[in-house]
Design a protein around this motif. Structure first.
Motif, PDB file in Angstrom:
ATOM      1  N   LYS A   9       0.807  -1.221   0.000  1.00 19.54           N
ATOM      2  CA  LYS A   9       0.000   0.000   0.000  1.00 19.54           C
ATOM      3  C   LYS A   9       0.845   1.278   0.000  1.00 19.54           C
ATOM      4  O   LYS A   9       0.364   2.328  -0.399  1.00 19.54           O
ATOM      5  N   CYS A  10       2.075   1.196   0.463  1.00 23.62           N
ATOM      6  CA  CYS A  10       2.936   2.367   0.582  1.00 23.62           C
ATOM      7  C   CYS A  10       3.333   2.891  -0.796  1.00 23.62           C
ATOM      8  O   CYS A  10       3.775   2.131  -1.656  1.00 23.62           O
ATOM      9  N   CYS A  16       5.081  10.251   6.218  1.00 23.63           N
ATOM     10  CA  CYS A  16       5.338   9.643   7.525  1.00 23.63           C
ATOM     11  C   CYS A  16       6.744   9.960   8.026  1.00 23.63           C
ATOM     12  O   CYS A  16       6.959  10.136   9.225  1.00 23.63           O
ATOM     13  N   VAL A  17       7.682  10.025   7.108  1.00 20.17           N
ATOM     14  CA  VAL A  17       9.069  10.338   7.467  1.00 20.17           C
ATOM     15  C   VAL A  17       9.146  11.732   8.066  1.00 20.17           C
ATOM     16  O   VAL A  17       9.789  11.956   9.093  1.00 20.17           O
ATOM     17  N   VAL A  18       8.451  12.670   7.438  1.00 22.02           N
ATOM     18  CA  VAL A  18       8.470  14.065   7.884  1.00 22.02           C
ATOM     19  C   VAL A  18       7.793  14.227   9.238  1.00 22.02           C
ATOM     20  O   VAL A  18       8.274  14.965  10.090  1.00 22.02           O
ATOM     21  N   ILE A  19       6.690  13.531   9.462  1.00 25.08           N
ATOM     22  CA  ILE A  19       5.909  13.741  10.689  1.00 25.08           C
ATOM     23  C   ILE A  19       6.435  12.975  11.900  1.00 25.08           C
ATOM     24  O   ILE A  19       6.110  13.305  13.033  1.00 25.08           O
ATOM     25  N   CYS A  20       7.273  11.984  11.696  1.00 26.64           N
ATOM     26  CA  CYS A  20       7.772  11.173  12.814  1.00 26.64           C
ATOM     27  C   CYS A  20       8.753  11.983  13.671  1.00 26.64           C
ATOM     28  O   CYS A  20       9.824  12.368  13.194  1.00 26.64           O
ATOM     29  N   PRO A  21       8.407  12.222  14.941  1.00 26.12           N
ATOM     30  CA  PRO A  21       9.285  13.028  15.798  1.00 26.12           C
ATOM     31  C   PRO A  21      10.546  12.289  16.243  1.00 26.12           C
ATOM     32  O   PRO A  21      11.489  12.916  16.725  1.00 26.12           O
ATOM     33  N   ASN A  22      10.581  10.983  16.067  1.00 20.23           N
ATOM     34  CA  ASN A  22      11.712  10.176  16.531  1.00 20.23           C
ATOM     35  C   ASN A  22      12.614   9.675  15.416  1.00 20.23           C
ATOM     36  O   ASN A  22      13.504   8.870  15.661  1.00 20.23           O
ATOM     37  N   ARG A  23      12.332  10.112  14.196  1.00 23.21           N
ATOM     38  CA  ARG A  23      13.089   9.664  13.025  1.00 23.21           C
ATOM     39  C   ARG A  23      13.143   8.145  12.926  1.00 23.21           C
ATOM     40  O   ARG A  23      14.180   7.562  12.612  1.00 23.21           O
ATOM     41  N   ALA A  24      11.998   7.521  13.206  1.00 21.55           N
ATOM     42  CA  ALA A  24      11.923   6.060  13.215  1.00 21.55           C
ATOM     43  C   ALA A  24      11.534   5.492  11.859  1.00 21.55           C
ATOM     44  O   ALA A  24      11.515   4.280  11.689  1.00 21.55           O
ATOM     45  N   ILE A  25      11.212   6.359  10.893  1.00 19.62           N
ATOM     46  CA  ILE A  25      10.776   5.885   9.581  1.00 19.62           C
ATOM     47  C   ILE A  25      11.718   6.415   8.509  1.00 19.62           C
ATOM     48  O   ILE A  25      12.067   7.590   8.505  1.00 19.62           O
ATOM     49  N   ARG A  28      13.130   3.266   1.989  1.00 17.86           N
ATOM     50  CA  ARG A  28      14.136   2.358   1.426  1.00 17.86           C
ATOM     51  C   ARG A  28      13.447   1.392   0.493  1.00 17.86           C
ATOM     52  O   ARG A  28      12.387   0.847   0.821  1.00 17.86           O
ATOM     53  N   GLY A  29      14.031   1.163  -0.643  1.00 17.27           N
ATOM     54  CA  GLY A  29      13.493   0.183  -1.577  1.00 17.27           C
ATOM     55  C   GLY A  29      12.104   0.516  -2.086  1.00 17.27           C
ATOM     56  O   GLY A  29      11.308  -0.380  -2.327  1.00 17.27           O
ATOM     57  N   GLY A  30      11.783   1.800  -2.190  1.00 21.26           N
ATOM     58  CA  GLY A  30      10.488   2.208  -2.715  1.00 21.26           C
ATOM     59  C   GLY A  30       9.342   2.127  -1.727  1.00 21.26           C
ATOM     60  O   GLY A  30       8.178   2.215  -2.116  1.00 21.26           O
ATOM     61  N   ALA A  31       9.659   1.991  -0.434  1.00 20.96           N
ATOM     62  CA  ALA A  31       8.615   1.950   0.596  1.00 20.96           C
ATOM     63  C   ALA A  31       9.191   2.452   1.917  1.00 20.96           C
ATOM     64  O   ALA A  31      10.406   2.482   2.103  1.00 20.96           O
ATOM     65  N   ALA A  32       8.308   2.845   2.808  1.00 23.01           N
ATOM     66  CA  ALA A  32       8.728   3.287   4.133  1.00 23.01           C
ATOM     67  C   ALA A  32       9.034   2.073   5.007  1.00 23.01           C
ATOM     68  O   ALA A  32       8.392   1.031   4.880  1.00 23.01           O
ATOM     69  N   ARG A  33       9.998   2.230   5.889  1.00 22.13           N
ATOM     70  CA  ARG A  33      10.384   1.173   6.822  1.00 22.13           C
ATOM     71  C   ARG A  33      10.458   1.772   8.221  1.00 22.13           C
ATOM     72  O   ARG A  33      10.944   2.878   8.397  1.00 22.13           O
ATOM     73  N   VAL A  34       9.996   1.017   9.229  1.00 22.44           N
ATOM     74  CA  VAL A  34       9.992   1.488  10.614  1.00 22.44           C
ATOM     75  C   VAL A  34      11.137   0.848  11.383  1.00 22.44           C
ATOM     76  O   VAL A  34      11.331  -0.368  11.336  1.00 22.44           O
ATOM     77  N   ASP A  35      11.879   1.679  12.104  1.00 16.74           N
ATOM     78  CA  ASP A  35      12.899   1.204  13.032  1.00 16.74           C
ATOM     79  C   ASP A  35      12.194   1.041  14.377  1.00 16.74           C
ATOM     80  O   ASP A  35      11.927   2.024  15.070  1.00 16.74           O
ATOM     81  N   SER A  36      11.856  -0.188  14.741  1.00 17.57           N
ATOM     82  CA  SER A  36      11.076  -0.433  15.949  1.00 17.57           C
ATOM     83  C   SER A  36      11.800  -0.001  17.223  1.00 17.57           C
ATOM     84  O   SER A  36      11.157   0.277  18.235  1.00 17.57           O
ATOM     85  N   ALA A  37      13.116   0.084  17.185  1.00 16.63           N
ATOM     86  CA  ALA A  37      13.867   0.535  18.348  1.00 16.63           C
ATOM     87  C   ALA A  37      13.655   2.031  18.608  1.00 16.63           C
ATOM     88  O   ALA A  37      13.761   2.481  19.747  1.00 16.63           O
ATOM     89  N   VAL A  46       0.420   6.997  11.440  1.00 19.07           N
ATOM     90  CA  VAL A  46      -0.829   6.308  11.107  1.00 19.07           C
ATOM     91  C   VAL A  46      -1.870   7.326  10.668  1.00 19.07           C
ATOM     92  O   VAL A  46      -2.577   7.129   9.674  1.00 19.07           O
ATOM     93  N   CYS A  47      -1.971   8.409  11.407  1.00 19.69           N
ATOM     94  CA  CYS A  47      -2.946   9.461  11.085  1.00 19.69           C
ATOM     95  C   CYS A  47      -2.597  10.188   9.790  1.00 19.69           C
ATOM     96  O   CYS A  47      -3.488  10.613   9.056  1.00 19.69           O
ATOM     97  N   LYS A  48      -1.326  10.328   9.507  1.00 17.33           N
ATOM     98  CA  LYS A  48      -0.876  11.093   8.329  1.00 17.33           C
ATOM     99  C   LYS A  48      -0.950  10.299   7.033  1.00 17.33           C
ATOM    100  O   LYS A  48      -1.125  10.875   5.959  1.00 17.33           O
ATOM    101  N   CYS A  49      -0.847   8.985   7.091  1.00 12.13           N
ATOM    102  CA  CYS A  49      -0.768   8.155   5.883  1.00 12.13           C
ATOM    103  C   CYS A  49      -2.101   8.126   5.140  1.00 12.13           C
ATOM    104  O   CYS A  49      -3.078   7.528   5.596  1.00 12.13           O
ATOM    105  N   TYR A  50      -2.131   8.747   3.966  1.00 13.10           N
ATOM    106  CA  TYR A  50      -3.382   8.834   3.216  1.00 13.10           C
ATOM    107  C   TYR A  50      -3.701   7.549   2.447  1.00 13.10           C
ATOM    108  O   TYR A  50      -4.831   7.363   2.005  1.00 13.10           O
ATOM    109  N   THR A  51      -2.739   6.641   2.309  1.00 11.35           N
ATOM    110  CA  THR A  51      -3.033   5.353   1.654  1.00 11.35           C
ATOM    111  C   THR A  51      -3.361   4.259   2.668  1.00 11.35           C
ATOM    112  O   THR A  51      -3.597   3.121   2.279  1.00 11.35           O
ATOM    113  N   ARG A  52      -3.327   4.609   3.933  1.00  9.03           N
ATOM    114  CA  ARG A  52      -3.593   3.665   5.028  1.00  9.03           C
ATOM    115  C   ARG A  52      -2.646   2.470   5.004  1.00  9.03           C
ATOM    116  O   ARG A  52      -3.025   1.342   5.287  1.00  9.03           O
ATOM    117  N   ALA A  53      -1.408   2.764   4.654  1.00 12.23           N
ATOM    118  CA  ALA A  53      -0.390   1.709   4.603  1.00 12.23           C
ATOM    119  C   ALA A  53       0.210   1.424   5.974  1.00 12.23           C
ATOM    120  O   ALA A  53       0.834   0.387   6.167  1.00 12.23           O
TER     121      ALA A  53
END
Length: 84
Positions: A9-10, A16-25, A28-37, A46-53
Motif C-alpha cells: 500500500k505504501c 510519515c518520514v516528515v511527521i515522525c518526531p523520533n526519526r523512526a521511519i 528504502r526500496g520504494g517503501a517506508a520502513r519502521v525502526d522499531s527501536a 498512522v494518522c498522516k498516511c493517506y493510503t492507510r499503509a
C-alpha cells in the motif's frame, strides 16, 4: 504497541518520514520502513498516511491479526494460496 507498514500500500510519499518526531521511519526500496527501536508508537504516521499503509500493532494476542491485516490476502499467515 508499535506500527507496521504495508509495502503493497505504501507509495513512498514520505509524509510519515516528515511527521515522525523520533526519526523512526525511512524510505528504502520504494517503501517506508519502521525502526522499531526508535518508534514510540505516537501514531502520528498512522494518522498522516493517506493510503492507510501504516497500521497500529497492539501488544499481545492481537498483534498477529494486525500484521495479517497489513498483508495482501494471499500473503497473510495461515491463508496461503497453496492447493492441496
Amino acid at each position: 504497541m508499535s506500527v507496521t507498514i504495508s509495502a503493497e500500500k505504501c507509495v513512498a510519499c514520505g509524509a510519515c518520514v516528515v511527521i515522525c518526531p523520533n526519526r523512526a521511519i525511512q524510505l528504502r526500496g520504494g517503501a517506508a520502513r519502521v525502526d522499531s527501536a526508535r518508534c514510540t508508537a505516537c501514531l502520528r504516521c498512522v494518522c498522516k498516511c493517506y493510503t492507510r499503509a501504516i497500521l497500529r500493532v497492539p501488544a499481545g494476542d492481537d498483534a498477529a491479526a494486525a500484521l495479517d491485516a497489513a498483508l495482501p490476502p494471499d500473503a497473510a499467515r495461515g491463508s496461503g494460496s497453496k492447493e492441496r
